[in-house]
Design a protein around this motif. Structure first.
Motif, PDB file in Angstrom:
ATOM      1  N   PHE A 115       5.665  -2.564   1.885  1.00 47.10           N
ATOM      2  CA  PHE A 115       4.390  -3.238   1.665  1.00 47.10           C
ATOM      3  C   PHE A 115       3.762  -2.687   0.397  1.00 47.10           C
ATOM      4  O   PHE A 115       3.502  -1.482   0.300  1.00 47.10           O
ATOM      5  N   LEU A 121       4.072  -9.187  -7.153  1.00 49.44           N
ATOM      6  CA  LEU A 121       5.248  -8.971  -6.323  1.00 49.44           C
ATOM      7  C   LEU A 121       6.453  -8.680  -7.214  1.00 49.44           C
ATOM      8  O   LEU A 121       6.772  -9.447  -8.115  1.00 49.44           O
ATOM      9  N   ASN A 135       6.238  -7.504   1.631  1.00 51.26           N
ATOM     10  CA  ASN A 135       5.762  -8.559   0.746  1.00 51.26           C
ATOM     11  C   ASN A 135       6.902  -9.512   0.398  1.00 51.26           C
ATOM     12  O   ASN A 135       6.755 -10.728   0.439  1.00 51.26           O
ATOM     13  N   ILE A 145       5.721 -12.225   2.909  1.00 51.65           N
ATOM     14  CA  ILE A 145       5.067 -13.270   2.135  1.00 51.65           C
ATOM     15  C   ILE A 145       6.133 -14.190   1.554  1.00 51.65           C
ATOM     16  O   ILE A 145       6.038 -15.408   1.629  1.00 51.65           O
TER      17      ILE A 145
END
Length: 264
Positions: A115, A121, A135, A145
């Motif tokens: 994370f 990102l 992520n 995500i």
């Protein structure tokens, strides 16, 4: 001064908690606690990692007779080194949480967690494991995500089974779903699609349905069309689909018929 005392002193000098030191080494907090309590000694690999982390030799860590080295004499490069150290510490603060299980299958962590606390990102920081969470997650089962895996769950996801806001997969479920079999408010299926707006190569079932073969909906276009009108019973939708697709897999038939009979 023994190893346990040296380790505790070095950890406090660097401003690290036992938990944070454990994360840096890929071990549990209980392991660090046992080392500092003198109940256990780390393996050689972890001793080397500790020596590199704290900038001391392995001999200093394990031998009582070796004293702690004197701080380096300031030089022209001292300021730059100090600035680099501060920048590295700031960078670590924004790296977020990272953890890989010690259990591995074919060299891959059973569980990988990444994370990041910054908004950008970075693929290099992706969680990669049999079970990947972060992520960006890549694994057999992935949650993130952005996620890729056999079973993928996330905001943007791709997999054999994909569930997300934007889902790509053999079976895709989500507000926007694209796959061989897709279900969602906006569903695009190479073969089958069901949703509010559905486009399917073989069968499309939706309020607005478009297919080159069979379509069921309030507004439907295809070679074979069944309009919803004032309502459709599930049995009627099943019979219509079986008429044109007699080999349709029964669970899929029931699912498409259920969607077709609940159009609003």
């Amino acid at each position: 001064m023994g190893f346990s005392e040296k380790l505790a002193a070095l950890r406090r000098r660097e401003g690290l908690s036992q938990e944070r030191l454990a994360d840096r080494l890929g071990v549990t907090r209980q392991s660090v606690s046992k080392w500092e309590g003198g109940a256990a000694m780390p393996e050689l690999e972890k001793l080397v990692a500790l020596s590199e982390l704290f900038g001391v030799s392995v001999d200093y860590l394990v031998k009582d007779v070796i004293e702690e080295p004197e701080p380096p004499v300031a030089s022209e490069g001292g300021s730059a080194a100090k600035l680099t150290e501060q920048m590295e510490e700031i960078s670590r603060m924004f790296q977020g949480y990272r953890w890989d299980s010690r259990t591995r299958i074919w060299g891959v962590p059973l569980v990988s967690v990444r994370f990041c606390r910054y908004s950008r990102l970075v693929p290099a920081d992706a969680a990669k494991g049999i079970i990947a969470i972060g992520n960006i997650a890549v694994g057999v089962v992935s949650l993130g995500i952005m996620s890729v895996g056999l079973i993928s769950v996330g905001i943007i996801c791709a997999g054999v089974l994909a569930l997300g806001a934007l889902a790509f997969g053999m079976v895709a479920l989500g507000p926007v779903a694209i796959g061989l079999l897709a279900f969602g408010p906006v569903a695009v299926g190479c073969w089958y699609a069901g949703g509010v707006t559905a486009m399917g190569g073989r069968i499309a079932v939706g309020v607005a349905a478009l297919s080159r073969d069979t379509a069921v909906g309030c507004d439907a276009m295809g070679d074979h069309v069944l309009l919803w009108g004032d309502g459709l019973a599930q049995g009627r939708v099943e019979a219509f689909l079986l008429e044109h697709h007699p080999r349709l897999w029964k669970p899929l038939l029931r699912l498409l018929a259920f969607v077709g009979s609940h159009l609003r």
